[in-house]
Design a protein around this motif. Structure first.
Motif, PDB file in Angstrom:
ATOM      1  N   ASP A  76      -5.521  -6.661  -5.184  1.00 33.56           N
ATOM      2  CA  ASP A  76      -6.195  -6.536  -3.888  1.00 33.56           C
ATOM      3  C   ASP A  76      -5.546  -5.527  -2.958  1.00 33.56           C
ATOM      4  O   ASP A  76      -5.631  -5.649  -1.732  1.00 33.56           O
ATOM      5  N   LEU A  77      -4.914  -4.500  -3.531  1.00 35.14           N
ATOM      6  CA  LEU A  77      -4.467  -3.372  -2.720  1.00 35.14           C
ATOM      7  C   LEU A  77      -5.647  -2.420  -2.531  1.00 35.14           C
ATOM      8  O   LEU A  77      -6.407  -2.166  -3.467  1.00 35.14           O
ATOM      9  N   THR A  78      -5.793  -1.906  -1.316  1.00 31.06           N
ATOM     10  CA  THR A  78      -6.941  -1.073  -0.964  1.00 31.06           C
ATOM     11  C   THR A  78      -6.477   0.120  -0.135  1.00 31.06           C
ATOM     12  O   THR A  78      -5.331   0.183   0.313  1.00 31.06           O
ATOM     13  N   VAL A  96       1.908   0.933  -8.886  1.00 28.48           N
ATOM     14  CA  VAL A  96       0.912  -0.048  -8.477  1.00 28.48           C
ATOM     15  C   VAL A  96      -0.243   0.000  -9.462  1.00 28.48           C
ATOM     16  O   VAL A  96      -0.624   1.066  -9.951  1.00 28.48           O
ATOM     17  N   SER A  97      -0.778  -1.162  -9.756  1.00 31.72           N
ATOM     18  CA  SER A  97      -1.962  -1.280 -10.605  1.00 31.72           C
ATOM     19  C   SER A  97      -3.113  -1.695  -9.699  1.00 31.72           C
ATOM     20  O   SER A  97      -3.066  -2.747  -9.070  1.00 31.72           O
ATOM     21  N   ILE A  98      -4.141  -0.840  -9.616  1.00 35.46           N
ATOM     22  CA  ILE A  98      -5.254  -1.092  -8.706  1.00 35.46           C
ATOM     23  C   ILE A  98      -6.560  -0.955  -9.466  1.00 35.46           C
ATOM     24  O   ILE A  98      -6.797   0.050 -10.140  1.00 35.46           O
ATOM     25  N   GLY A  99      -7.392  -1.967  -9.361  1.00 34.69           N
ATOM     26  CA  GLY A  99      -8.675  -1.951 -10.031  1.00 34.69           C
ATOM     27  C   GLY A  99      -9.832  -2.188  -9.089  1.00 34.69           C
ATOM     28  O   GLY A  99     -10.603  -1.289  -8.783  1.00 34.69           O
ATOM     29  N   HIS A 100      -9.943  -3.415  -8.580  1.00 34.03           N
ATOM     30  CA  HIS A 100     -11.125  -3.813  -7.811  1.00 34.03           C
ATOM     31  C   HIS A 100     -11.362  -2.903  -6.604  1.00 34.03           C
ATOM     32  O   HIS A 100     -12.469  -2.406  -6.387  1.00 34.03           O
ATOM     33  N   GLY A 101     -10.318  -2.685  -5.805  1.00 36.09           N
ATOM     34  CA  GLY A 101     -10.476  -1.867  -4.603  1.00 36.09           C
ATOM     35  C   GLY A 101     -10.843  -0.434  -4.926  1.00 36.09           C
ATOM     36  O   GLY A 101     -11.729   0.163  -4.300  1.00 36.09           O
TER      37      GLY A 101
END
Length: 247
Positions: free
Chosen positions: A200-202, A219-224
């Motif tokens: 949930d990092l955006t 950092v691993s970022i997907g949804h945002g």
């Protein structure tokens, strides 16, 4: 500099709504890597509701052939089947999470004290030359948690930033969560653990996280990121996150 690994689970979940080969997980992986992402993250679950085993092998082959400098990070609960998958694929990083199969998404870190013996055996089974092991870690694990995580033989922790991400409407709570994350990161560094982060990092909260929690390696970022890509396209979304990360 903090590296960006793009989590492609949501791309696979969209594809799986139809019996069709698009959107292509491998194709989107190429797009985000060409835009400057440092790696790809996937979390294959037993029911294959998003990433499938075949995706893991297809991504591994593509990365080896065309993006040898990119990192492949595979997340999952260390079942015998998951360990066998890691041994076959040999990614650069494996991130162990305490998810049960029915969970929609990761929502807590490991209890390093209660699960220490089990985690130690799993970490030793998964470590290999050129491969690091990271353990999903609650934001408030602190010094005791960092010390216990280090005792398992892991190389890194991944800070679970979900509680911080959920504070988008509560600045005071966000400040509290950032302080907890920063303390755990400092404790991890003090005992020689590397620090990753994810969940949930955006674009709206990443800069404050970066300022409060220095020394995060990845950092691993997907949804945002994928939500932003629906509006701007994947290359622009990757570039926007890289700009905030200084990568």
């Amino acid at each position: 500099m903090t590296l960006l690994s793009v989590n492609l689970n949501a791309v696979a979940q969209l594809r799986n709504r139809r019996d069709l080969p698009w959107p292509s997980v491998v194709g989107i992986a190429r797009v985000v890597l060409d835009a400057g992402a440092s790696g790809i993250t996937v979390h294959p679950r037993p029911d294959e509701r998003h990433i499938r085993r075949t995706d893991v092998f297809d991504l591994a082959a593509m990365l080896r052939a065309d993006y040898p400098a990119a990192e492949f990070n595979i997340e999952g609960y260390p079942t015998p089947e998951f360990i066998d998958l890691i041994v076959q694929v040999n990614p650069q990083q494996v991130t162990l999470v305490p998810d049960s199969p029915e969970q929609a998404t990761s929502d807590h870190g490991w209890d390093f004290h209660a699960m220490g013996t089990h985690l130690t055996s799993m970490v030793q089974a998964l470590r290999a030359p050129g491969r690091r092991v990271s353990l999903f870690c609650d934001s408030d694990a602190g010094a005791a948690g960092a010390t216990a995580a280090k005792a398992t033989g892991a190389d890194r922790i991944e800070l679970f930033t979900g509680p911080y991400g959920a504070c988008y409407a509560d600045p005071d709570k966000a400040e509290y969560e950032l302080a907890a994350l920063a303390e755990t990161a400092r404790a991890a560094h003090a005992v020689g653990l590397g620090v990753n982060a994810g969940h949930d990092l955006t674009l709206a909260n990443l800069a404050a996280f970066q300022a409060a929690v220095p020394g995060v390696e990845e950092v691993s970022i997907g949804h945002g990121l994928i939500a932003d890509a629906l509006l701007t396209g994947f290359p622009a979304a990757v570039r926007a996150y890289r700009a905030l990360l200084g990568s």
